[in-house]
Design an enzyme around this catalytic site. Sequence first.
Site, mmCIF file in Angstrom:
data_model
loop_
_atom_site.group_PDB
_atom_site.id
_atom_site.type_symbol
_atom_site.label_atom_id
_atom_site.label_comp_id
_atom_site.label_asym_id
_atom_site.label_seq_id
_atom_site.Cartn_x
_atom_site.Cartn_y
_atom_site.Cartn_z
ATOM 1 N N GLU A 124 0.860 -1.185 0.000
ATOM 2 C CA GLU A 124 0.000 0.000 0.000
ATOM 3 C C GLU A 124 0.901 1.243 0.000
ATOM 4 O O GLU A 124 1.894 1.300 0.742
ATOM 5 C CB GLU A 124 -0.895 0.009 1.245
ATOM 6 C CG GLU A 124 -1.950 1.104 1.156
ATOM 7 C CD GLU A 124 -2.796 1.219 2.415
ATOM 8 O OE1 GLU A 124 -3.996 1.440 2.301
ATOM 9 O OE2 GLU A 124 -2.246 1.071 3.516
ATOM 10 N N GLY A 258 2.155 2.584 11.261
ATOM 11 C CA GLY A 258 1.908 1.907 12.528
ATOM 12 C C GLY A 258 1.603 0.447 12.303
ATOM 13 O O GLY A 258 2.091 -0.436 13.009
ATOM 14 N N ALA A 259 0.792 0.166 11.266
ATOM 15 C CA ALA A 259 0.418 -1.205 10.922
ATOM 16 C C ALA A 259 -0.182 -1.191 9.523
ATOM 17 O O ALA A 259 -0.520 -0.144 8.982
ATOM 18 C CB ALA A 259 -0.576 -1.773 11.932
ATOM 19 N N MET A 260 -0.316 -2.392 8.943
ATOM 20 C CA MET A 260 -0.874 -2.519 7.596
ATOM 21 C C MET A 260 -1.755 -3.750 7.536
ATOM 22 O O MET A 260 -1.355 -4.848 7.927
ATOM 23 C CB MET A 260 0.251 -2.610 6.555
ATOM 24 C CG MET A 260 -0.225 -2.887 5.142
ATOM 25 S SD MET A 260 -1.351 -1.599 4.550
ATOM 26 C CE MET A 260 -2.291 -2.526 3.338
ATOM 27 N N GLU A 261 -2.967 -3.582 6.963
ATOM 28 C CA GLU A 261 -4.026 -4.574 7.042
ATOM 29 C C GLU A 261 -3.971 -5.658 5.985
ATOM 30 O O GLU A 261 -5.020 -6.225 5.626
ATOM 31 C CB GLU A 261 -5.385 -3.870 6.959
ATOM 32 C CG GLU A 261 -5.690 -3.225 5.606
ATOM 33 C CD GLU A 261 -5.295 -1.764 5.502
ATOM 34 O OE1 GLU A 261 -5.824 -1.056 4.629
ATOM 35 O OE2 GLU A 261 -4.442 -1.326 6.311
ATOM 36 N N ASN A 262 -2.804 -6.005 5.446
ATOM 37 C CA ASN A 262 -2.739 -7.064 4.442
ATOM 38 C C ASN A 262 -3.670 -8.212 4.831
ATOM 39 O O ASN A 262 -3.666 -8.669 5.968
ATOM 40 C CB ASN A 262 -1.308 -7.606 4.338
ATOM 41 C CG ASN A 262 -0.273 -6.511 4.283
ATOM 42 O OD1 ASN A 262 -0.235 -5.712 3.372
ATOM 43 N ND2 ASN A 262 0.585 -6.486 5.293
ATOM 44 N N HIS A 294 -8.298 -1.815 14.834
ATOM 45 C CA HIS A 294 -8.346 -1.026 13.595
ATOM 46 C C HIS A 294 -7.989 -1.900 12.392
ATOM 47 O O HIS A 294 -8.714 -1.939 11.389
ATOM 48 C CB HIS A 294 -7.366 0.144 13.704
ATOM 49 C CG HIS A 294 -7.330 1.050 12.517
ATOM 50 N ND1 HIS A 294 -7.970 2.261 12.485
ATOM 51 C CD2 HIS A 294 -6.714 0.926 11.309
ATOM 52 C CE1 HIS A 294 -7.765 2.839 11.312
ATOM 53 N NE2 HIS A 294 -7.002 2.055 10.583
ATOM 54 N N GLU A 295 -6.872 -2.608 12.495
ATOM 55 C CA GLU A 295 -6.420 -3.420 11.365
ATOM 56 C C GLU A 295 -7.373 -4.588 11.107
ATOM 57 O O GLU A 295 -7.600 -4.967 9.955
ATOM 58 C CB GLU A 295 -5.000 -3.945 11.617
ATOM 59 C CG GLU A 295 -3.955 -2.863 11.842
ATOM 60 C CD GLU A 295 -3.959 -1.792 10.770
ATOM 61 O OE1 GLU A 295 -4.159 -2.125 9.582
ATOM 62 O OE2 GLU A 295 -3.781 -0.611 11.113
ATOM 63 N N GLU A 317 -10.322 4.001 5.986
ATOM 64 C CA GLU A 317 -9.692 4.468 7.209
ATOM 65 C C GLU A 317 -10.661 5.124 8.198
ATOM 66 O O GLU A 317 -10.520 4.956 9.411
ATOM 67 C CB GLU A 317 -8.549 5.435 6.873
ATOM 68 C CG GLU A 317 -7.448 4.823 6.013
ATOM 69 C CD GLU A 317 -6.783 3.613 6.664
ATOM 70 O OE1 GLU A 317 -7.002 3.369 7.868
ATOM 71 O OE2 GLU A 317 -6.032 2.910 5.954
#
Length: 841
Positions: A124, A258-262, A294-295, A317
């Site tokens: 992303e 912070g993080a990534m929702e793969n 969130h993720e 988001e």
Amino acid sequence: MQTVPRLINTFNPNHYKISLLINRTERIFKGTVQIKGLSRIDEKNITLHCKDLIIESIKIDGINTDYSLGENDSLCISKPNTKTLENIVSINFTGKITDSMHGMYTCHYEHDGIKKELIATQFESHHAREVFPCIDEPEAKATFDVTLTTENNVTVLGNMPIIYQVSKDDVMTTTFETTPVMSSYLLAWVVGDLHKKTALTKSGVEVNIWATPAQKSDSLDFALDIATRSIDFFDEYFDTPYPLSKCDHVALPDFSSGAMENWGLITYREIALLVDPETTSIATKHYVATVIAHELSHQWFGNLVTMKWWNDLWLNESFASLVEYNAVDAIEPDWNVWLDFASYESVVALKRDRLKGVQSVQTDVKHPDEISTLFDGAIVYAKGARLLKMLQHYIGNEAFQSGLKNYFKKYAYKNTEADDLWSILAKECDKDIMSFMSTWIKQPGYPVLHVSRDNNTISLSQERVSNFSNIKSDSLWPITLNSNYSELPDIFDVKSADFSVSETKPIRFNIGNDAHFITHYEDEILLQIISILKSGGLLPIDRLQLLNEQNILASVGIISNDKLIPLLEAFSDESNEAVWDIIGMTIGELKKFVENDNEAELKLRTLAGLIACKQFERLGWTQIDGEPETDTKLRVTVIGLMVYSENNEVIDEAIKIFNSTILEKLDSELRPILISNIVRQQDNDDIFYSLIDIYKTTSSSELKQDINIGLTASKNPIKIKYLLDMIKDTSVVRPQDSSRWIAYLIRNKFARVQTWQWVRENWSWINEAFAGDKSYDDFPRYISMALSTNEQLNEFSDFFLPLKSDPALTRVVEIGVGEISDRVNLINRDGKLVRDRLLNL
């Protein structure tokens, strides 16, 4: 700006078969990709996205073909047979593994004195094209078959479970199950030495928390519990089961966001996932919980149902930023996270959304380099979440949740636009949601509601909140008044109006703080509300809202900042931690008016101590068995203010505690304050450099962050220069943390000039290291948040305006110039008033 063509309009992939040989030692990968898709019959070419890859050969339907690389990361391939609708494109290519934290990159860490690496991906927003040719657009959903050939004896993770893994000679081949239909930016893998903890959800989904061996096993437990219960919550709340059979969460040593929702393989910074049961602070635990929620919400909002194009990023988001609080509130109700929402999300949204040039929640995107600027936490995340919370309150929780359930049922594995969601929610409540929400989503800023009273007549008017930028706007919003007067309408959508009322109680608006506007009460009404505050008649959310709104009104010049001082005194009996966040913020905002006046600054410090002393006496220095977590968090704010007040007894005790306890054993709640205090007060070389040594060697991200906060409080210009030069040493400061070091240093008035000069002198390094990364625009953003003189405004303009042509910097530079200009004007207007008020205390 040039509009980049949408490649899906000429070729629509439906399946990828990707095989990659990953050579970590030589920092390269070799790959093949077969792309099956539909092309337009009248097209002579198939165009894909491809960046920084070496193309070795291409076939279409088994026939070798010509190709060329063009602008905008395009790979143009000649079609041998233009009459064929369905094509299979086969490409052989090679690429580089980098340290850039996007594409495919290395993560560095140390374990038992040995330097090690992981391989990870970050696709992303548009970085999949750096690893394989593809249609790198969210609407181009397809299924993916992935096979990775790696070194032996490592863990290999992908979006899906492994269906085949075999070792031969010195390599291992891993093949994953076929993914669901998904966007290219959600594809991911991680390769390296990892350990895990595992649990099952109620529906049997396998949840795994992964970390490098440098991290303790018990630091995975908290995340495992939160992740498992969050999936259970979303399964029920959305009435759509989590779509995959497993969900991996991986703590990466190097990670830009912070993080990534793969999908099925969520990646995090270590500080956003790992919790040491003995040393992690409560604030960090709560942060970790909200990030995980969130993720996980993205597995539905974003992954299962995806925006068609990046202008609707907020569909991902904003919703995730709202429902993360729904989840955490459901699984940990004692945390009272909606107060955190009010004291953080609402506050940052209102502060940034007042600025000239700020983006709207829904923003047109014409070029991929603009996409990184969309990830503005205060707008697309916080403001968007606040607007959705407003909508939820407006139509009711039941209608809101029912609409979301139907949304997922109708659009699963598809792409949507905003209007698709509005139309579904409208059916649930029989209201014109599209018209109501479009106004809020598509225009920047927000209204101030001016309120006055003449006997039985209430006069209301609205205008856009603006600083000293003289924004003349005819914008109107449908304001949900949420008043305590039943005779007033639910929606106020005109410029001004008078209303006859019979009620006599003090009138209030936006009760519950659910709507995105602020209220400017005439003085008499405000005094009535403050009287209710002093008598204990306002709930915590109303108290923090009142103080924050007065802050905003002062920051844009509607009221004078000196009026905040007696208002602060009205909060001397406050005991709620979330309200104290706003008290501390208010004192912080007043600091800019006294930085160059020692006597007035001393008075502000004294005021801070007087306001905080009652709670300090109640709470003391150490936790009491069984005390509520809110008191534990409040102690941090209160002691911080007591230290700022330069109370000698408090400062001496803070020094004593620091010197009597090894750093790792200090109370994690107070550790940043204790480190900052010792660095400021004693300027001891041994302490300073020993802290740097610990920063270099510790595997604790939270301890690193605490040391970062402490060291950057230095007043010593020699040490400040040392810290600035250290930022470029990636063996000490990870690139993911560079902008944070700058942020902390620029806020320190003793380091501000040096830091600003350093950024200008080292901009070529910043550009080379971070251009293309989401954190790139953080550098001018943090700088503009701290500069406060005419000279600094001119310096900022002279330096950054020539860089405005870079799409990644355009908006942040424009906003920065306006923000500094407004701050200069505000100090010139209110500075003497604030200082005189303080000197007369």
